[in-house]
Motif scaffolding. Structure first.
Motif, PDB file in Angstrom:
ATOM      1  N   UNK A  35       0.820  -1.209   0.000  1.00  0.00           N
ATOM      2  CA  UNK A  35       0.000   0.000   0.000  1.00  0.00           C
ATOM      3  C   UNK A  35       0.854   1.257   0.000  1.00  0.00           C
ATOM      4  N   UNK A  36       1.912   1.277   0.807  1.00  0.00           N
ATOM      5  CA  UNK A  36       2.748   2.470   0.908  1.00  0.00           C
ATOM      6  C   UNK A  36       3.604   2.643  -0.342  1.00  0.00           C
ATOM      7  N   UNK A  37       4.350   1.607  -0.709  1.00  0.00           N
ATOM      8  CA  UNK A  37       5.289   1.717  -1.824  1.00  0.00           C
ATOM      9  C   UNK A  37       4.545   1.846  -3.153  1.00  0.00           C
ATOM     10  N   UNK A  48       3.249  -8.727  -7.428  1.00  0.00           N
ATOM     11  CA  UNK A  48       2.097  -7.993  -6.910  1.00  0.00           C
ATOM     12  C   UNK A  48       2.338  -6.491  -6.933  1.00  0.00           C
ATOM     13  N   UNK A  49       3.541  -6.063  -6.614  1.00  0.00           N
ATOM     14  CA  UNK A  49       3.831  -4.629  -6.605  1.00  0.00           C
ATOM     15  C   UNK A  49       3.726  -4.045  -8.011  1.00  0.00           C
ATOM     16  N   UNK A  50       4.178  -4.788  -9.016  1.00  0.00           N
ATOM     17  CA  UNK A  50       4.088  -4.292 -10.394  1.00  0.00           C
ATOM     18  C   UNK A  50       2.638  -4.103 -10.817  1.00  0.00           C
ATOM     19  N   UNK A  51       1.800  -5.091 -10.514  1.00  0.00           N
ATOM     20  CA  UNK A  51       0.410  -4.986 -10.949  1.00  0.00           C
ATOM     21  C   UNK A  51      -0.348  -3.941 -10.140  1.00  0.00           C
ATOM     22  N   UNK A  52       0.001  -3.772  -8.876  1.00  0.00           N
ATOM     23  CA  UNK A  52      -0.668  -2.750  -8.070  1.00  0.00           C
ATOM     24  C   UNK A  52      -0.342  -1.344  -8.568  1.00  0.00           C
ATOM     25  N   UNK A  53       0.908  -1.115  -8.935  1.00  0.00           N
ATOM     26  CA  UNK A  53       1.288   0.204  -9.459  1.00  0.00           C
ATOM     27  C   UNK A  53       0.552   0.472 -10.772  1.00  0.00           C
ATOM     28  N   UNK A  54       0.575  -0.519 -11.668  1.00  0.00           N
ATOM     29  CA  UNK A  54      -0.098  -0.337 -12.958  1.00  0.00           C
ATOM     30  C   UNK A  54      -1.598  -0.125 -12.783  1.00  0.00           C
ATOM     31  N   UNK A  63      -5.704   3.125   0.031  1.00  0.00           N
ATOM     32  CA  UNK A  63      -6.922   2.410   0.408  1.00  0.00           C
ATOM     33  C   UNK A  63      -7.264   1.327  -0.604  1.00  0.00           C
ATOM     34  N   UNK A  64      -7.120   1.637  -1.896  1.00  0.00           N
ATOM     35  CA  UNK A  64      -7.457   0.662  -2.933  1.00  0.00           C
ATOM     36  C   UNK A  64      -6.547  -0.554  -2.869  1.00  0.00           C
ATOM     37  N   UNK A  65      -5.251  -0.326  -2.718  1.00  0.00           N
ATOM     38  CA  UNK A  65      -4.305  -1.442  -2.644  1.00  0.00           C
ATOM     39  C   UNK A  65      -4.524  -2.245  -1.364  1.00  0.00           C
ATOM     40  N   UNK A  66      -4.728  -1.555  -0.247  1.00  0.00           N
ATOM     41  CA  UNK A  66      -4.926  -2.253   1.032  1.00  0.00           C
ATOM     42  C   UNK A  66      -6.171  -3.132   0.989  1.00  0.00           C
ATOM     43  N   UNK A  67      -7.231  -2.669   0.354  1.00  0.00           N
ATOM     44  CA  UNK A  67      -8.496  -3.398   0.337  1.00  0.00           C
ATOM     45  C   UNK A  67      -8.601  -4.409  -0.798  1.00  0.00           C
ATOM     46  N   UNK A  68      -7.551  -4.548  -1.595  1.00  0.00           N
ATOM     47  CA  UNK A  68      -7.631  -5.470  -2.727  1.00  0.00           C
ATOM     48  C   UNK A  68      -7.760  -6.917  -2.264  1.00  0.00           C
TER      49      UNK A  68
END
Length: 271
Positions: A72-74, A136-142, A199-204
């Motif tokens: 969520x942070x990064x 997961x980090x790559x897809x969350x950023x995109x 919030x979006x990443x945390x709640x995914x």
């Protein structure tokens, strides 16, 4: 009459939100061994710390909690930075067809996420990115960039072009104009965009259960969904205690940065 109806409607909405929260807290207090199978409306004990310990350590939700904090942070910060750069390029830089680039980036918010799951799973399996934090980090950023881009770009269009022109006359490069002028002026909007993406990443849940399976890689919402199966015999109190601690970070982020969030949303709404 109209004011009375409005107040009743608002009170009903508040009650509709608070009653489930009240039941969650009350039943999370109940000892798992003493749970009767029916929701309790009054506290039947005080085993909240035991339930949290079971959910955090014994069920392994703690590892997923830390992983989600990292994601969520990064990823939220990285998405906002990329979105700000893209907005700067579309609004300020002399690129051809800026409207085309705007719609190309913003289109990432127009398609349902479910249509990407099968191709993503296949690509991640072939590229050894499945069940990795990097994947997961790559897809969350995109995933987070398009909406953040929309917010930042809308605010950036309200900035007078004379500011950029004056800086260019003084010999400033576009990189310096971005970091020294636009980023400080856009701080509230960037902060609001970060809170949205955090919030979006945390709640995914859907990406987490599709692209990961290990407890130390899975985001916390995916771990919480497996907790309800693995600890069903322990009763809902353990699951509800896990849900309670999982809901705290987004609440704390909003409460701590609510002033920045409101300024950013207000600035975006005026654009």
């Amino acid at each position: 009459m109209g004011r009375t109806v409005r107040n009743v409607f608002v009170a009903g909405c508040v009650a509709f939100w608070l009653i489930p929260l009240y039941l969650l807290i009350v039943n999370a207090l109940t000892p798992a061994t003493g749970y009767t199978g029916e929701p309790d409306w009054t506290p039947q004990g005080f085993a909240i710390f035991d339930n949290i310990k079971t959910a955090w350590s014994d069920a392994g939700i703690g590892d997923s909690f830390l992983s989600s904090a990292l994601y969520a942070v990064v990823c939220g910060a990285a998405a906002v930075l990329v979105a700000a750069m893209a907005a700067f390029a579309v609004v300020v830089l002399p690129i051809p067809k800026p409207a085309f680039w705007f719609w190309l980036i913003y289109s990432g918010t127009l398609f349902p996420l479910q249509m990407f799951l099968a191709p993503l799973f296949g690509m991640y399996a072939d590229g050894n990115l499945y069940d990795t934090r990097l994947g997961l980090m790559l897809v969350y950023v995109a995933w987070a960039v398009p909406f953040a881009f929309f917010l930042v770009r809308n605010q950036m269009t309200t900035m007078p072009p004379e500011v950029t022109e004056a800086a260019m006359l003084d010999g400033a490069s576009f990189l310096r104009i971005f970091w020294r002028i636009h980023v400080p002026l856009m701080a509230p909007t960037l902060g609001a965009a970060f809170i949205f993406q955090f919030t979006a990443v945390w709640n995914d849940l859907i990406l987490g259960i599709t692209l990961s399976r290990s407890p130390d890689v899975q985001p916390v919402m995916a771990a919480l969904s497996t907790l309800s199966n693995a600890y069903a015999s322990s009763g809902p109190p353990v699951i509800l205690a896990g849900a309670l601690i999982v809901s705290l970070p987004t609440l704390l982020v909003f409460l701590v940065f609510r002033g920045l969030f409101l300024r950013g949303v207000t600035a975006t709404a005026r654009s």
